[in-house]
Design a protein around this motif. Structure first.
Motif, PDB file in Angstrom:
ATOM      1  N   UNK A  93      33.348  43.011  51.808  1.00  0.00           N
ATOM      2  CA  UNK A  93      31.908  43.171  51.586  1.00  0.00           C
ATOM      3  C   UNK A  93      31.108  42.110  52.327  1.00  0.00           C
ATOM      4  N   UNK A  94      31.649  40.901  52.422  1.00  0.00           N
ATOM      5  CA  UNK A  94      30.955  39.855  53.180  1.00  0.00           C
ATOM      6  C   UNK A  94      30.968  40.161  54.672  1.00  0.00           C
ATOM      7  N   UNK A  95      32.066  40.737  55.162  1.00  0.00           N
ATOM      8  CA  UNK A  95      32.095  41.215  56.551  1.00  0.00           C
ATOM      9  C   UNK A  95      30.898  42.138  56.793  1.00  0.00           C
ATOM     10  N   UNK A  96      30.717  43.090  55.868  1.00  0.00           N
ATOM     11  CA  UNK A  96      29.649  44.074  56.026  1.00  0.00           C
ATOM     12  C   UNK A  96      28.270  43.422  55.964  1.00  0.00           C
ATOM     13  N   UNK A  97      28.078  42.526  55.009  1.00  0.00           N
ATOM     14  CA  UNK A  97      26.764  41.913  54.839  1.00  0.00           C
ATOM     15  C   UNK A  97      26.409  40.998  56.005  1.00  0.00           C
ATOM     16  N   UNK A  98      27.406  40.317  56.540  1.00  0.00           N
ATOM     17  CA  UNK A  98      27.158  39.478  57.717  1.00  0.00           C
ATOM     18  C   UNK A  98      26.765  40.353  58.912  1.00  0.00           C
ATOM     19  N   UNK A 103      22.089  42.580  62.334  1.00  0.00           N
ATOM     20  CA  UNK A 103      21.444  43.789  62.847  1.00  0.00           C
ATOM     21  C   UNK A 103      22.415  44.829  63.361  1.00  0.00           C
ATOM     22  N   UNK A 104      23.688  44.682  63.032  1.00  0.00           N
ATOM     23  CA  UNK A 104      24.729  45.608  63.494  1.00  0.00           C
ATOM     24  C   UNK A 104      25.021  46.617  62.379  1.00  0.00           C
ATOM     25  N   UNK A 105      24.146  47.605  62.248  1.00  0.00           N
ATOM     26  CA  UNK A 105      24.224  48.539  61.128  1.00  0.00           C
ATOM     27  C   UNK A 105      25.511  49.359  61.126  1.00  0.00           C
ATOM     28  N   UNK A 106      25.909  49.850  62.280  1.00  0.00           N
ATOM     29  CA  UNK A 106      27.127  50.666  62.338  1.00  0.00           C
ATOM     30  C   UNK A 106      28.353  49.845  61.946  1.00  0.00           C
ATOM     31  N   UNK A 107      28.383  48.606  62.407  1.00  0.00           N
ATOM     32  CA  UNK A 107      29.498  47.729  62.053  1.00  0.00           C
ATOM     33  C   UNK A 107      29.487  47.430  60.550  1.00  0.00           C
ATOM     34  N   UNK A 108      28.315  47.222  59.991  1.00  0.00           N
ATOM     35  CA  UNK A 108      28.205  46.977  58.555  1.00  0.00           C
ATOM     36  C   UNK A 108      28.713  48.178  57.767  1.00  0.00           C
ATOM     37  N   UNK A 109      28.299  49.368  58.171  1.00  0.00           N
ATOM     38  CA  UNK A 109      28.745  50.584  57.486  1.00  0.00           C
ATOM     39  C   UNK A 109      30.260  50.724  57.558  1.00  0.00           C
ATOM     40  N   UNK A 110      30.834  50.359  58.704  1.00  0.00           N
ATOM     41  CA  UNK A 110      32.295  50.449  58.860  1.00  0.00           C
ATOM     42  C   UNK A 110      32.995  49.537  57.862  1.00  0.00           C
ATOM     43  N   UNK A 111      32.474  48.326  57.685  1.00  0.00           N
ATOM     44  CA  UNK A 111      33.103  47.387  56.759  1.00  0.00           C
ATOM     45  C   UNK A 111      32.894  47.806  55.311  1.00  0.00           C
ATOM     46  N   UNK A 112      31.723  48.360  54.990  1.00  0.00           N
ATOM     47  CA  UNK A 112      31.527  48.866  53.634  1.00  0.00           C
ATOM     48  C   UNK A 112      32.509  49.992  53.342  1.00  0.00           C
ATOM     49  N   UNK A 113      32.665  50.896  54.312  1.00  0.00           N
ATOM     50  CA  UNK A 113      33.608  51.999  54.133  1.00  0.00           C
ATOM     51  C   UNK A 113      35.032  51.471  53.986  1.00  0.00           C
ATOM     52  N   UNK A 125      31.279  47.563  46.264  1.00  0.00           N
ATOM     53  CA  UNK A 125      30.956  47.901  47.651  1.00  0.00           C
ATOM     54  C   UNK A 125      29.884  48.982  47.704  1.00  0.00           C
ATOM     55  N   UNK A 126      29.969  49.957  46.800  1.00  0.00           N
ATOM     56  CA  UNK A 126      28.942  50.995  46.752  1.00  0.00           C
ATOM     57  C   UNK A 126      27.575  50.379  46.439  1.00  0.00           C
ATOM     58  N   UNK A 127      27.561  49.427  45.498  1.00  0.00           N
ATOM     59  CA  UNK A 127      26.293  48.795  45.120  1.00  0.00           C
ATOM     60  C   UNK A 127      25.717  47.989  46.280  1.00  0.00           C
ATOM     61  N   UNK A 128      26.555  47.185  46.927  1.00  0.00           N
ATOM     62  CA  UNK A 128      26.085  46.388  48.067  1.00  0.00           C
ATOM     63  C   UNK A 128      25.593  47.279  49.194  1.00  0.00           C
ATOM     64  N   UNK A 129      26.328  48.355  49.444  1.00  0.00           N
ATOM     65  CA  UNK A 129      25.944  49.288  50.511  1.00  0.00           C
ATOM     66  C   UNK A 129      24.602  49.928  50.173  1.00  0.00           C
ATOM     67  N   UNK A 130      24.436  50.321  48.921  1.00  0.00           N
ATOM     68  CA  UNK A 130      23.171  50.908  48.506  1.00  0.00           C
ATOM     69  C   UNK A 130      22.012  49.949  48.676  1.00  0.00           C
ATOM     70  N   UNK A 131      22.221  48.692  48.317  1.00  0.00           N
ATOM     71  CA  UNK A 131      21.180  47.682  48.488  1.00  0.00           C
ATOM     72  C   UNK A 131      20.819  47.517  49.953  1.00  0.00           C
ATOM     73  N   UNK A 132      21.825  47.569  50.800  1.00  0.00           N
ATOM     74  CA  UNK A 132      21.601  47.484  52.241  1.00  0.00           C
ATOM     75  C   UNK A 132      20.784  48.673  52.740  1.00  0.00           C
ATOM     76  N   UNK A 133      21.084  49.855  52.233  1.00  0.00           N
ATOM     77  CA  UNK A 133      20.364  51.060  52.648  1.00  0.00           C
ATOM     78  C   UNK A 133      18.909  51.031  52.190  1.00  0.00           C
TER      79      UNK A 133
END
Length: 222
Positions: A93-98, A103-113, A125-133
């Motif tokens: 999740x920290x990979x994704x948030x970093x 500003x690397x949205x696709x990379x963030x989505x990959x790490x959340x997935x 992870x679902x909660x963090x991803x939702x907050x990001x969205x």
């Protein structure tokens, strides 16, 4: 002597856990400099117990990496998070948030997935991803993540509160109230929850009820 060595090692593990908990609390309020300051204790821990390195990389490094990203020090953040294990939930999740902060949205989505694939029964992870969205303005996408997170962890207040925030942003404060009320069953002393609840009531013109929620939020702040 063996017992003394084992006792010292167990104490060091507790020290790692305590340090990780302090970093988590500081991270929750975005106090990145506090996290970096706490990291000064990591070297001493590793110096006394080198065998703790794997534990430190899983429980300490992700928070320190995120702190450097929060301070805009992305080169350091990337170097640190690369040291973290590729299977623990918080590390992924920290990979994704970093990545998101960079500003690397696709990379963030990959790490959340990836985080979800590794820990399918865990809601975080679902909660963090939702907050990001939400931050991206994808409110429907965020709500979809919060709905899944709620199903995975029905007594976890965060996805409900954030779901309510997304509904406010969609001008559906009427629907947000139910989410805040449900979240309050699990986190009745959460100041942000009452603040957002008050905002939803204000938008609906229910000023007296809103004032009560704002007062509760102020009484819980800090």
């Amino acid at each position: 002597m063996l017992w003394l060595g084992a006792n010292a090692f167990n104490l060091s593990i507790r020290n790692v856990d305590n340090l990780s908990a302090q970093m988590f609390i500081a991270s929750q309020v975005g106090d990145w400099r506090a996290v970096v300051a706490l990291d000064a204790k990591t070297s001493a821990l590793l110096s006394s117990q080198p065998a703790l390195r794997d534990l430190v990389q899983a429980r300490i490094v992700p928070f320190v990496a995120m702190a450097h990203a929060g301070l805009g020090e992305f080169k350091t953040a990337d170097a640190l998070i690369a040291q973290a294990p590729d299977h623990c939930d918080v590390c992924l999740r920290m990979h994704a948030q970093i990545a998101e902060l960079e500003g690397q949205h696709a990379r963030a989505d990959w790490w959340f997935a990836r985080a979800i694939a590794e820990n399918r029964s865990v809601p975080f992870a679902y909660t963090d991803w939702g907050q990001t969205l939400i931050a991206r303005g994808d409110l429907d996408g965020a709500i979809a993540k919060f709905e899944i997170a709620h199903k995975k962890g029905p007594h976890f207040a965060d996805p409900l509160e954030m779901w309510g925030e997304a509904l406010i942003a969609k001008n559906r404060s009427d629907l947000a109230l139910a989410k805040f009320e449900e979240a309050a069953k699990y986190a009745p002393h959460w100041d942000r929850l009452h603040q957002k609840w008050g905002e939803a009531l204000s938008y609906l013109g229910r000023k007296d009820e809103a004032a009560k929620q704002f007062a509760t939020a102020r009484s819980l702040d800090g």
